[in-house]
Scaffold this active site. Sequence first.
Site, mmCIF file in Angstrom:
data_model
loop_
_atom_site.group_PDB
_atom_site.id
_atom_site.type_symbol
_atom_site.label_atom_id
_atom_site.label_comp_id
_atom_site.label_asym_id
_atom_site.label_seq_id
_atom_site.Cartn_x
_atom_site.Cartn_y
_atom_site.Cartn_z
ATOM 1 N N CYS A 82 0.806 -1.222 0.000
ATOM 2 C CA CYS A 82 0.000 0.000 0.000
ATOM 3 C C CYS A 82 0.839 1.273 0.000
ATOM 4 O O CYS A 82 0.292 2.374 -0.023
ATOM 5 C CB CYS A 82 -0.953 -0.018 1.191
ATOM 6 S SG CYS A 82 -1.960 -1.513 1.242
ATOM 7 N N LYS A 120 -9.718 8.015 2.105
ATOM 8 C CA LYS A 120 -10.187 6.632 1.974
ATOM 9 C C LYS A 120 -11.622 6.478 2.473
ATOM 10 O O LYS A 120 -12.276 5.477 2.167
ATOM 11 C CB LYS A 120 -9.260 5.679 2.725
ATOM 12 C CG LYS A 120 -7.889 5.477 2.073
ATOM 13 C CD LYS A 120 -7.068 4.471 2.853
ATOM 14 C CE LYS A 120 -5.714 4.202 2.200
ATOM 15 N NZ LYS A 120 -4.767 5.326 2.347
ATOM 16 N N PHE A 130 1.810 -3.402 4.129
ATOM 17 C CA PHE A 130 2.167 -4.688 4.724
ATOM 18 C C PHE A 130 3.675 -4.898 4.601
ATOM 19 O O PHE A 130 4.308 -4.469 3.639
ATOM 20 C CB PHE A 130 1.443 -5.829 4.006
ATOM 21 C CG PHE A 130 -0.024 -5.956 4.363
ATOM 22 C CD1 PHE A 130 -0.594 -5.197 5.366
ATOM 23 C CD2 PHE A 130 -0.822 -6.863 3.692
ATOM 24 C CE1 PHE A 130 -1.929 -5.325 5.691
ATOM 25 C CE2 PHE A 130 -2.170 -7.009 4.000
ATOM 26 C CZ PHE A 130 -2.727 -6.234 5.008
ATOM 27 N N HIS A 139 -9.845 1.903 0.004
ATOM 28 C CA HIS A 139 -8.391 1.741 0.029
ATOM 29 C C HIS A 139 -7.937 1.109 -1.282
ATOM 30 O O HIS A 139 -8.205 -0.057 -1.550
ATOM 31 C CB HIS A 139 -8.005 0.858 1.212
ATOM 32 C CG HIS A 139 -6.533 0.767 1.462
ATOM 33 N ND1 HIS A 139 -5.588 1.369 0.655
ATOM 34 C CD2 HIS A 139 -5.828 0.128 2.451
ATOM 35 C CE1 HIS A 139 -4.385 1.110 1.121
ATOM 36 N NE2 HIS A 139 -4.499 0.360 2.210
ATOM 37 N N GLU A 179 -1.335 5.541 13.668
ATOM 38 C CA GLU A 179 -0.976 6.698 12.844
ATOM 39 C C GLU A 179 -1.222 7.987 13.621
ATOM 40 O O GLU A 179 -0.424 8.923 13.553
ATOM 41 C CB GLU A 179 -1.753 6.713 11.526
ATOM 42 C CG GLU A 179 -1.309 7.855 10.616
ATOM 43 C CD GLU A 179 -1.904 7.814 9.220
ATOM 44 O OE1 GLU A 179 -1.413 8.559 8.338
ATOM 45 O OE2 GLU A 179 -2.857 7.034 8.996
ATOM 46 N N HIS A 234 -2.794 8.093 5.932
ATOM 47 C CA HIS A 234 -3.020 6.769 5.363
ATOM 48 C C HIS A 234 -4.427 6.311 5.745
ATOM 49 O O HIS A 234 -5.157 5.779 4.914
ATOM 50 C CB HIS A 234 -1.959 5.789 5.864
ATOM 51 C CG HIS A 234 -1.988 4.455 5.190
ATOM 52 N ND1 HIS A 234 -1.892 4.312 3.823
ATOM 53 C CD2 HIS A 234 -2.120 3.200 5.694
ATOM 54 C CE1 HIS A 234 -1.958 3.022 3.510
ATOM 55 N NE2 HIS A 234 -2.104 2.328 4.629
#
Length: 425
Positions: A175, A347, A411, A352, A326, A315
């Site tokens: 991502c 998002k 990830f 996403h 975050e 994010h």
Amino acid sequence: MANSHPSQEQYILKRRVVVTGLGLITPCGHSVETTWAELMAGRSGVDYIRKFDTTKFPVRIGAEVKDFDPLKYVEKKEARKMGAFIHFAVAASDEAMSDSGLRITDDNAERIGTYISSGIGDFWAIEREHEKLLNDGPGRVSPFFIPSAIVNLAAGQVSIRFGAKGANSATATACSAGAHAIGDSFKIIQRGDADAMICGGAESAITPMSVAGFAAMRALSTRNDDPIHASRPFERDRDGFVIGEGAGIMILEELEFARARDAMIYAELVGYGMTADAFHITMPDETASGARRVMQMAMRDAGIEPEQVSYVNAHGTSTPYNDKFETYAIKQTFGEHAYKLAVSSTKSMTGHLLGAAGGIEAVFSVLAIHHNMLPPTINYVNPDPDCDLDYVPNEPREARVAYTLSNSFGFGGTNAALLFKRYEE
């Protein structure tokens, strides 16, 4: 050995890099104009998945690109050689190139490159051709399978389309991929290896195997009865991300190269950071060290202080741990200034987009500067005590910002941050 960082004198020697063109294909629209209008209206692009039968799936919602016809952008013969993520990349690149007015000629082709990333590539092709292999044998597998599926063919096809003969690359950093593509392109231009780059991210992974896999990890929202309210970053009742698809592309140019052709400049890209959590394959680090360091690195690269940043495009995935950590990272990075920042997650409207997320969110960050408007975090109803910043809840906000920071985390603990500045002569 103590860490050493570039001196102020070294910052002065860096070539300046500006944004001159933008292109979007998203669940909210097939262009920059339509997507931005939807964001300013606070409208979600999330709906029921229509690409395949989800009856037996625990998750039946997604943020699909709706009514997209690749034949508007690519001839039928060529379209067959491309996966859907490549179709999206080509369409968004067409818009970005047209927007920038950049023309690639024999004189400049070797100084213009492409860098378009994807987290997965074309899962559709993998699933489709595997079924052919099992049912009909190896002789039925398409000769276009490999070039339609592998990650770097988005950049490859765009390079061929426009005749860009400079750097041609792609990353598959989950991502963070789209943001890494833009940040790496920034550095390629800054160090003098190119004068312009077509860069960003593309993804089309709303497939049976992909949705089943993410659902098995319990990463996805299961709010199947209420799709448009399913993505709710930083909100108390968030229960997972909503998978999306699309592409976000921008044209980066060295400042004098852009000025020589009197290009319109949206913003300047001044900082880039990349770090690793080195913690877990999917979970963010609970100390938020990697996220904190990547934001600090981007600001250090730009030579600015944290107090100069006024907007963060987070994010913000709508997963319980990501949003909590975050927020923690932003507070560690900015201290008391964190409570003066505007922080939003687009998002909440686009879902996403995995490897394309960093691409579209970089575009949104630039548009926030260009239009003096901050996109909202929609579906924000019940505050979470662990997430106590200003998330621009539910409504866009007029604001003149000098610097915007765009975060992307993936990830494997891979992190990227891009820092954009209002352009000044």
